[in-house]
Design a protein around this motif. Structure first.
Motif, PDB file in Angstrom:
ATOM      1  N   ILE A 220     104.508  62.041  69.729  1.00 54.70           N
ATOM      2  CA  ILE A 220     103.157  61.883  69.173  1.00 54.70           C
ATOM      3  C   ILE A 220     103.190  62.006  67.658  1.00 54.70           C
ATOM      4  CG2 ILE A 220     100.878  62.977  69.021  1.00 54.70           C
ATOM      5  CD1 ILE A 220     101.162  63.666  71.998  1.00 54.70           C
ATOM      6  N   VAL A 221     103.859  63.040  67.149  1.00 55.59           N
ATOM      7  CA  VAL A 221     103.890  63.264  65.704  1.00 55.59           C
ATOM      8  C   VAL A 221     104.611  62.130  64.987  1.00 55.59           C
ATOM      9  CG1 VAL A 221     104.794  64.756  63.878  1.00 55.59           C
ATOM     10  CG2 VAL A 221     103.672  65.767  65.870  1.00 55.59           C
ATOM     11  N   LEU A 222     105.755  61.702  65.521  1.00 57.80           N
ATOM     12  CA  LEU A 222     106.572  60.721  64.827  1.00 57.80           C
ATOM     13  C   LEU A 222     106.024  59.303  64.929  1.00 57.80           C
ATOM     14  CD1 LEU A 222     110.152  62.025  65.719  1.00 57.80           C
ATOM     15  CD2 LEU A 222     108.830  62.394  63.630  1.00 57.80           C
ATOM     16  N   HIS A 223     105.144  59.030  65.911  1.00 53.81           N
ATOM     17  CA  HIS A 223     104.634  57.677  66.078  1.00 53.81           C
ATOM     18  C   HIS A 223     103.161  57.527  65.705  1.00 53.81           C
ATOM     19  CE1 HIS A 223     108.369  57.433  68.427  1.00 53.81           C
ATOM     20  NE2 HIS A 223     108.292  56.130  68.244  1.00 53.81           N
ATOM     21  N   HIS A 224     102.464  58.624  65.523  1.00 57.58           N
ATOM     22  CA  HIS A 224     101.079  58.529  65.054  1.00 57.58           C
ATOM     23  C   HIS A 224     101.112  58.376  63.541  1.00 57.58           C
ATOM     24  CE1 HIS A 224      96.948  59.553  64.116  1.00 57.58           C
ATOM     25  NE2 HIS A 224      96.645  59.542  65.391  1.00 57.58           N
ATOM     26  N   ASN A 339      92.353  71.145  55.251  1.00 57.95           N
ATOM     27  CA  ASN A 339      91.924  69.834  55.713  1.00 57.95           C
ATOM     28  C   ASN A 339      92.986  69.130  56.546  1.00 57.95           C
ATOM     29  OD1 ASN A 339      89.132  69.180  54.569  1.00 57.95           O
ATOM     30  ND2 ASN A 339      90.172  70.043  52.796  1.00 57.95           N
ATOM     31  N   GLN A 340      94.269  69.356  56.252  1.00 54.72           N
ATOM     32  CA  GLN A 340      95.287  68.705  57.074  1.00 54.72           C
ATOM     33  C   GLN A 340      95.341  69.323  58.464  1.00 54.72           C
ATOM     34  OE1 GLN A 340      99.413  68.814  56.845  1.00 54.72           O
ATOM     35  NE2 GLN A 340      99.628  70.971  56.265  1.00 54.72           N
ATOM     36  N   VAL A 341      95.140  70.647  58.565  1.00 54.85           N
ATOM     37  CA  VAL A 341      95.108  71.289  59.877  1.00 54.85           C
ATOM     38  C   VAL A 341      93.914  70.788  60.684  1.00 54.85           C
ATOM     39  CG1 VAL A 341      94.758  73.493  61.074  1.00 54.85           C
ATOM     40  CG2 VAL A 341      96.392  73.346  59.195  1.00 54.85           C
ATOM     41  N   SER A 342      92.759  70.668  60.048  1.00 60.78           N
ATOM     42  CA  SER A 342      91.568  70.155  60.732  1.00 60.78           C
ATOM     43  C   SER A 342      91.784  68.721  61.204  1.00 60.78           C
ATOM     44  CB  SER A 342      90.362  70.225  59.792  1.00 60.78           C
ATOM     45  OG  SER A 342      90.128  71.557  59.363  1.00 60.78           O
ATOM     46  N   LEU A 343      92.416  67.906  60.364  1.00 62.21           N
ATOM     47  CA  LEU A 343      92.700  66.517  60.745  1.00 62.21           C
ATOM     48  C   LEU A 343      93.662  66.460  61.917  1.00 62.21           C
ATOM     49  CD1 LEU A 343      92.579  63.479  60.317  1.00 62.21           C
ATOM     50  CD2 LEU A 343      94.273  63.723  58.489  1.00 62.21           C
ATOM     51  N   ARG A 344      94.701  67.273  61.864  1.00 62.60           N
ATOM     52  CA  ARG A 344      95.669  67.298  62.972  1.00 62.60           C
ATOM     53  C   ARG A 344      94.996  67.705  64.275  1.00 62.60           C
ATOM     54  NH1 ARG A 344      98.746  72.117  62.444  1.00 62.60           N
ATOM     55  NH2 ARG A 344      97.435  72.890  64.127  1.00 62.60           N
ATOM     56  N   GLN A 345      94.175  68.738  64.252  1.00 58.22           N
ATOM     57  CA  GLN A 345      93.487  69.193  65.455  1.00 58.22           C
ATOM     58  C   GLN A 345      92.543  68.119  65.986  1.00 58.22           C
ATOM     59  OE1 GLN A 345      91.747  72.660  63.692  1.00 58.22           O
ATOM     60  NE2 GLN A 345      93.294  74.050  64.488  1.00 58.22           N
ATOM     61  N   SER A 346      91.906  67.403  65.071  1.00 55.73           N
ATOM     62  CA  SER A 346      90.900  66.420  65.469  1.00 55.73           C
ATOM     63  C   SER A 346      91.508  65.207  66.148  1.00 55.73           C
ATOM     64  CB  SER A 346      90.101  65.983  64.244  1.00 55.73           C
ATOM     65  OG  SER A 346      89.087  65.080  64.608  1.00 55.73           O
ATOM     66  N   CYS A 347      92.667  64.762  65.703  1.00 47.87           N
ATOM     67  CA  CYS A 347      93.241  63.539  66.265  1.00 47.87           C
ATOM     68  C   CYS A 347      94.317  63.821  67.310  1.00 47.87           C
ATOM     69  CB  CYS A 347      93.776  62.632  65.153  1.00 47.87           C
ATOM     70  SG  CYS A 347      95.143  63.290  64.214  1.00 47.87           S
ATOM     71  N   VAL A 356     101.904  69.687  69.487  1.00 51.85           N
ATOM     72  CA  VAL A 356     101.776  69.004  68.191  1.00 51.85           C
ATOM     73  C   VAL A 356     101.793  70.026  67.056  1.00 51.85           C
ATOM     74  CG1 VAL A 356     100.222  67.653  66.752  1.00 51.85           C
ATOM     75  CG2 VAL A 356     100.633  66.968  69.112  1.00 51.85           C
ATOM     76  N   SER A 357     101.078  71.151  67.230  1.00 49.88           N
ATOM     77  CA  SER A 357     101.081  72.200  66.206  1.00 49.88           C
ATOM     78  C   SER A 357     102.483  72.742  65.991  1.00 49.88           C
ATOM     79  CB  SER A 357     100.129  73.332  66.625  1.00 49.88           C
ATOM     80  OG  SER A 357     100.198  74.411  65.727  1.00 49.88           O
ATOM     81  N   ALA A 358     103.188  73.023  67.093  1.00 50.10           N
ATOM     82  CA  ALA A 358     104.547  73.567  66.974  1.00 50.10           C
ATOM     83  C   ALA A 358     105.497  72.556  66.349  1.00 50.10           C
ATOM     84  CB  ALA A 358     105.055  73.991  68.355  1.00 50.10           C
ATOM     85  N   GLU A 412      86.519  60.658  57.048  1.00 49.58           N
ATOM     86  CA  GLU A 412      86.095  61.830  57.807  1.00 49.58           C
ATOM     87  C   GLU A 412      87.018  62.009  59.003  1.00 49.58           C
ATOM     88  OE1 GLU A 412      82.616  59.506  60.371  1.00 49.58           O
ATOM     89  OE2 GLU A 412      82.067  60.793  58.679  1.00 49.58           O
ATOM     90  N   LEU A 413      86.802  63.102  59.731  1.00 49.40           N
ATOM     91  CA  LEU A 413      87.651  63.393  60.878  1.00 49.40           C
ATOM     92  C   LEU A 413      87.475  62.337  61.964  1.00 49.40           C
ATOM     93  CD1 LEU A 413      87.101  67.255  61.282  1.00 49.40           C
ATOM     94  CD2 LEU A 413      89.091  66.115  60.297  1.00 49.40           C
ATOM     95  N   PRO A 414      88.581  61.847  62.564  1.00 43.57           N
ATOM     96  CA  PRO A 414      88.468  60.899  63.672  1.00 43.57           C
ATOM     97  C   PRO A 414      88.037  61.605  64.950  1.00 43.57           C
ATOM     98  CG  PRO A 414      90.761  61.438  63.299  1.00 43.57           C
ATOM     99  CD  PRO A 414      89.977  62.130  62.209  1.00 43.57           C
ATOM    100  N   ALA A 415      87.670  60.833  65.950  1.00 46.28           N
ATOM    101  CA  ALA A 415      87.272  61.409  67.231  1.00 46.28           C
ATOM    102  C   ALA A 415      88.445  62.122  67.874  1.00 46.28           C
ATOM    103  CB  ALA A 415      86.750  60.310  68.157  1.00 46.28           C
ATOM    104  N   GLN A 416      88.144  63.249  68.546  1.00 45.07           N
ATOM    105  CA  GLN A 416      89.214  64.029  69.173  1.00 45.07           C
ATOM    106  C   GLN A 416      89.370  63.598  70.622  1.00 45.07           C
ATOM    107  OE1 GLN A 416      88.570  68.176  69.970  1.00 45.07           O
ATOM    108  NE2 GLN A 416      90.676  68.677  69.532  1.00 45.07           N
ATOM    109  N   ASN A 417      90.138  62.582  70.845  1.00 43.90           N
ATOM    110  CA  ASN A 417      90.476  62.151  72.197  1.00 43.90           C
ATOM    111  C   ASN A 417      91.669  61.221  72.109  1.00 43.90           C
ATOM    112  OD1 ASN A 417      89.447  59.500  71.505  1.00 43.90           O
ATOM    113  ND2 ASN A 417      87.389  60.325  71.878  1.00 43.90           N
ATOM    114  N   THR A 418      92.146  60.756  73.241  1.00 48.85           N
ATOM    115  CA  THR A 418      93.358  59.936  73.235  1.00 48.85           C
ATOM    116  C   THR A 418      93.124  58.572  72.614  1.00 48.85           C
ATOM    117  OG1 THR A 418      92.827  59.243  75.489  1.00 48.85           O
ATOM    118  CG2 THR A 418      94.379  61.057  75.238  1.00 48.85           C
TER     119      THR A 418
END
Length: 447
Positions: A220-224, A339-347, A356-358, A412-418
């Motif tokens: 997920i991290v490497l391809h998003h 803001n980067q943590v919020s963005l990561r959590q949101s997407c 993803v956090s780890a 702004e933050l994207p929607a939090q879903n797949t």
């Protein structure tokens, strides 16, 4: 999302968030004591040499590289609140051994290595679980505010904590002072135990092996495109930030000839940037937009870093430049971090938040030891001032990852879903749903 059912727009009236915030604030205050008291225990009680002190620090910092990815899997498999409580109670029990062993005169430096290493593992567990827990506790539109408030605790404790620890250590010995941290972790666990808001959990695919689940987080991290840009930028920047940290104190003492009492003042005043940046984080993103904020704040920090190698006597001028450099490094970096943590959590889909956090933490920390070695080697080879100049210039190499990414147009933050994932990633998440469901007792990494 559980947090979306809370009607108030202000998190200061959200009972679940306030308990999480209080728990973190109390534990951070106690940890500030241990940050100072632990090495002092090794130095004053056990007469540790510089190599032993270096090993002691490394024993607590290496945990994210060794166990972070496994902890991410565990956090995604189990309810997060019990994990947070377990981390607090575990840290309290481990640190309580230090004053106990010192009272009976059986404390050894090797014991401190082991305790610090195990506490480091539990620190990673708490950090990853808390990051994954927050999006299920509050609404998506409150993520930036929530992360700002949590960062406000960290920033404040980095200013207040060392002063409190110094005052406490005037009255008790270093090992006994650690009891303050033990109490703080117990209070933190108590706050979390009274957090009764239900934890929203998406239905996740059936479990496979630990390594396959780690692979999902990495994939997920490497391809998003957004997560990849953030991870690559952090990976690159941390080489040079850690190199700078390895030389900064020595540079102030040997090159600028700053008196020891003044060094504390430089750090204290410069660290006010942490607090100012935390307060401004949510407002800056409203003014500039999320993507521009994440691109411009590292740029300002890099400019601040360039001031350091040009600091020179007379002493008042050097002190002013160093304080200014510290402030303009830290304030933008905190705005970026919130803001980067919020963005990561949101997407990130809820059921892979832990992984993803780890993974992001693992990638970010991977270059820290290398950067420390680079800074020491450059300082010895070409001198501290020139080495710091090269390292400051090197920081700019992290910016292209952000500039040439979708962050340029993100407001702004994207929607939090797949839906925020690429089609290949959604397929990757679902591919293992038909796999055989292994015995969870075999798959959960031992702690």
């Amino acid at each position: 999302m559980a947090g979306s059912r809370w009607k108030s727009s202000r998190l200061w009236t959200h009972p679940g968030f306030m308990k999480l915030w209080t728990a973190q604030t109390i534990s951070l205050l106690g940890s500030a004591i241990t940050t100072l008291a632990l090495p002092l225990t090794a130095i004053t009680l056990l007469h540790a040499n510089p190599l032993q002190i270096g090993i002691l620090f490394a024993s607590g910092q290496i945990s994210p590289l060794l166990v972070g990815l496994f902890i991410g899997v565990w956090v995604d498999r189990l309810p997060r609140r019990p994990l947070l409580i377990m981390a607090d109670l575990g840290r309290a029990a481990l640190l309580a051994l230090i004053p106990l062993l010192s009272i009976f005169h059986v404390l050894q430096i090797e014991m401190l290595y082991l305790i610090n290493f195990l506490v480091g593992i539990l620190n990673v567990l708490f950090g990853v679980a808390a990051s994954a827990f927050l999006p299920s506790l509050i609404a998506q539109e409150q993520l930036i505010e929530g992360n700002s408030n949590l960062q406000l605790s960290r920033s404040t404790m980095q200013i207040v904590g060392p002063n409190l620890a110094g005052a406490l250590l005037q009255f008790v010995t270093a090992p006994i002072a650690i009891i303050g941290d033990v109490i703080s972790f117990l209070c933190s666990a108590l706050c979390l135990a009274f957090t009764h808001e239900p934890e929203y959990r998406e239905k996740s695919p059936e479990r496979t092996t630990v390594f396959k689940e780690i692979g999902i987080g990495l994939h997920i991290v490497l391809h998003h495109p957004i997560l990849r840009a953030l991870a690559a930028s952090n990976f690159t920047a941390n080489i040079f930030w850690s190199a700078q940290m390895a030389m900064f104190l020595l540079y102030m003492i040997r090159e600028v000839d700053v008196p020891t009492p003044l060094i504390g003042l430089i750090f204290a005043v410069g660290n006010s940037g942490l607090l100012i940046g935390t307060i401004l984080a949510r407002y800056v993103v409203r003014w500039l937009g999320l993507g521009p904020t994440l691109i411009l704040t590292p740029l300002i920090s890099d400019l601040g870093a360039l001031l350091i190698p040009f600091a020179s006597r007379p002493l008042p001028l050097a002190t002013g430049m160093l304080i200014t450099a510290q402030f303009f490094i830290l304030a933008p970096l905190i705005i970026f971090e919130v803001n980067q943590v919020s963005l990561r959590q949101s997407c990130t889909p809820e059921h892979v938040q832990g992984r993803v956090s780890a993974t992001m933490q693992f990638i970010g920390w991977a270059t820290v030891p290398l950067g420390g070695l680079l800074g020491g080697w450059l300082g010895a080879m070409i001198g501290l001032r020139l080495a710091l100049l090269l390292v400051s210039i090197g920081l700019w190499s992290a910016l292209p990852w952000l500039i040439w990414s979708p962050l340029r147009t993100l407001r702004e933050l994207p929607a939090q879903n797949t839906a925020s994932l690429l089609p290949s990633q959604r397929q990757h998440l679902n591919n293992h749903s038909s796999s055989e469901n292994h015995d969870s007792s075999k798959d959960v990494p031992a702690m």
